[in-house]
Scaffold this active site. Structure first.
Site, PDB file in Angstrom:
ATOM      1  N   ARG A   9      -2.481  -6.750   6.929  1.00 40.97           N
ATOM      2  CA  ARG A   9      -0.773  -6.301   6.056  1.00 40.97           C
ATOM      3  C   ARG A   9      -0.595  -4.577   6.799  1.00 40.97           C
ATOM      4  NH1 ARG A   9      -1.039  -6.949   0.065  1.00 40.97           N
ATOM      5  NH2 ARG A   9      -1.898  -8.739  -0.078  1.00 40.97           N
ATOM      6  N   ARG A  57      -5.779 -10.094  -8.486  1.00 41.16           N
ATOM      7  CA  ARG A  57      -6.673  -9.020  -8.326  1.00 41.16           C
ATOM      8  C   ARG A  57      -7.550  -8.379 -10.057  1.00 41.16           C
ATOM      9  NH1 ARG A  57      -2.958  -6.024  -5.563  1.00 41.16           N
ATOM     10  NH2 ARG A  57      -2.396  -6.974  -3.010  1.00 41.16           N
ATOM     11  N   LYS A 117       4.658   1.219  -4.248  1.00 40.71           N
ATOM     12  CA  LYS A 117       5.743   0.680  -5.059  1.00 40.71           C
ATOM     13  C   LYS A 117       5.443   0.249  -6.552  1.00 40.71           C
ATOM     14  CE  LYS A 117       6.396  -2.160  -1.969  1.00 40.71           C
ATOM     15  NZ  LYS A 117       5.895  -3.810  -1.240  1.00 40.71           N
ATOM     16  N   ARG A 123      -7.757   1.582  -1.661  1.00 33.67           N
ATOM     17  CA  ARG A 123      -8.273   0.733  -2.768  1.00 33.67           C
ATOM     18  C   ARG A 123      -8.736  -0.101  -3.073  1.00 33.67           C
ATOM     19  NH1 ARG A 123      -1.228  -1.736  -2.565  1.00 33.67           N
ATOM     20  NH2 ARG A 123      -2.435  -3.711  -1.723  1.00 33.67           N
ATOM     21  N   THR A 183       2.803   1.348  -8.380  1.00 33.08           N
ATOM     22  CA  THR A 183       2.466   3.061  -8.882  1.00 33.08           C
ATOM     23  C   THR A 183       3.546   2.974  -9.274  1.00 33.08           C
ATOM     24  OG1 THR A 183       0.598   2.651  -7.575  1.00 33.08           O
ATOM     25  CG2 THR A 183       0.777   4.627  -8.923  1.00 33.08           C
ATOM     26  N   GLY A 229       0.762  -1.509  -0.116  1.00 32.37           N
ATOM     27  CA  GLY A 229       0.059  -0.221  -0.258  1.00 32.37           C
ATOM     28  C   GLY A 229       0.668   1.549   0.345  1.00 32.37           C
TER      29      GLY A 229
HETATM   30  P1  5GP Z   1       0.681  -7.841  -2.611  1.00 32.33           P
HETATM   31  O1  5GP Z   1      -0.223  -9.449  -2.554  1.00 32.33           O
HETATM   32  O2  5GP Z   1       0.156  -6.714  -2.622  1.00 32.33           O
HETATM   33  O3  5GP Z   1       0.588  -7.604  -4.500  1.00 32.33           O
HETATM   34  O4  5GP Z   1       2.096  -8.189  -2.274  1.00 32.33           O
HETATM   35  C1  5GP Z   1       1.965  -8.347  -1.092  1.00 32.33           C
HETATM   36  C2  5GP Z   1       3.469  -8.134  -0.776  1.00 32.33           C
HETATM   37  O5  5GP Z   1       4.722  -9.001  -1.414  1.00 32.33           O
HETATM   38  C3  5GP Z   1       4.207  -6.839  -1.153  1.00 32.33           C
HETATM   39  O6  5GP Z   1       4.970  -6.147   0.250  1.00 32.33           O
HETATM   40  C4  5GP Z   1       4.713  -7.164  -2.179  1.00 32.33           C
HETATM   41  O7  5GP Z   1       6.453  -6.600  -2.209  1.00 32.33           O
HETATM   42  C5  5GP Z   1       5.697  -8.627  -1.611  1.00 32.33           C
HETATM   43  N1  5GP Z   1       6.180  -9.171  -2.679  1.00 32.33           N
HETATM   44  C6  5GP Z   1       5.695  -9.892  -3.851  1.00 32.33           C
HETATM   45  N2  5GP Z   1       6.631 -10.649  -4.290  1.00 32.33           N
HETATM   46  C7  5GP Z   1       6.841 -11.102  -4.196  1.00 32.33           C
HETATM   47  C8  5GP Z   1       8.469 -12.040  -3.760  1.00 32.33           C
HETATM   48  O8  5GP Z   1       8.684 -12.522  -4.527  1.00 32.33           O
HETATM   49  N3  5GP Z   1       9.009 -12.389  -2.754  1.00 32.33           N
HETATM   50  C9  5GP Z   1       8.189 -11.897  -1.720  1.00 32.33           C
HETATM   51  N4  5GP Z   1       9.166 -11.677  -0.670  1.00 32.33           N
HETATM   52  N5  5GP Z   1       7.738 -10.062  -1.461  1.00 32.33           N
HETATM   53  C10 5GP Z   1       6.864 -10.292  -2.295  1.00 32.33           C
END
Ligand code: 5GP
Length: 189
Positions: free
Chosen positions: A149, A45, A18, A138, A20, A15
């Site tokens: 989160r 999503r 990053k 969002r 964006t 959130g």
């Molecule tokens: P979202 O579900 O919002 O796309 O991602 C949730 C979190 O997982 C974010 O903080 C994102 O940076 C992190 N994330 C996305 N891809 C990876 C990955 O390959 N490895 C790790 N350790 N975190 C990730």
């Protein structure tokens, strides 16, 4: 223009903006930067494209591939697995582009133990209150997801503030200003 490294880790609480900021960077410099497409077991999503935003995979598949050593790092975040495969980074590096990883703090800790040697940039919200407003605004998460989160964000911000963890911490208060700071952090003079 030169970049300070061939690999950058962009981390910061979910959130914080990053994705964006990275999307803007890829749109402005499509030939310079490439995205390391992570794997995840979470559901896509609306608008997310398999193979572009993430490789969306079943948990058993991801667990097997992690066990087979196909990942540079992997972590469980908010109940789902996420990870960077060796191939995700190789695919970008082979094109000669600068590779951008969007990962959480567990990923940062794991990457620090490898020989990737990236530059580490943290994108943080001005406060946890504002992060909460953004996460709710969002509308991608159920209440449970928002709370998970926020809890992760509290821990992540504590870690990010430890000296030496990040080369640069950018407060995303205003998107334009944050984007400018990101470009400054990435491009060397
Ligand atoms: P979202 O579900 O919002 O796309 O991602 C949730 C979190 O997982 C974010 O903080 C994102 O940076 C992190 N994330 C996305 N891809 C990876 C990955 O390959 N490895 C790790 N350790 N975190 C990730």
């Amino acid at each position: 223009m030169q970049t300070a490294s061939k690999i950058f880790v962009i981390a910061g609480p979910s959130g914080s903006g990053k994705s964006t900021l990275l999307k803007r960077l890829f749109a402005e410099y499509p030939d310079t930067f490439g995205f390391s497409v992570s794997h995840t077991t979470r559901a896509p999503r609306a608008g997310e494209v398999n193979g572009k935003d993430y490789h969306f995979v079943a948990k058993d598949v991801m667990e097997r591939e992690v066990a087979d050593g196909k990942f540079i790092e992997s972590a469980t975040f908010s109940g789902n697995m996420y990870g960077t495969s060796v191939k995700a980074v190789e695919d970008v590096v082979e094109t000669g582009k600068v590779c951008m990883l969007d990962i959480d703090m567990q990923g940062v800790q794991a990457v620090k133990k490898t020989n990737l040697n990236p530059r580490y940039i943290c994108i943080r919200p001005p406060s946890l209150e504002i992060l909460e407003q953004r996460l709710r605004g969002r509308g991608t998460e159920k209440e449970e997801g928002v709370l998970a989160r926020l809890e992760a964000a509290t821990r992540e911000l504590e870690y990010a503030e430890q000296p030496g963890v990040f080369d640069r911490i950018i407060v995303n208060d205003d998107l334009e200003a944050a984007y400018k700071s990101l470009k400054e952090a990435i491009f060397t003079q």
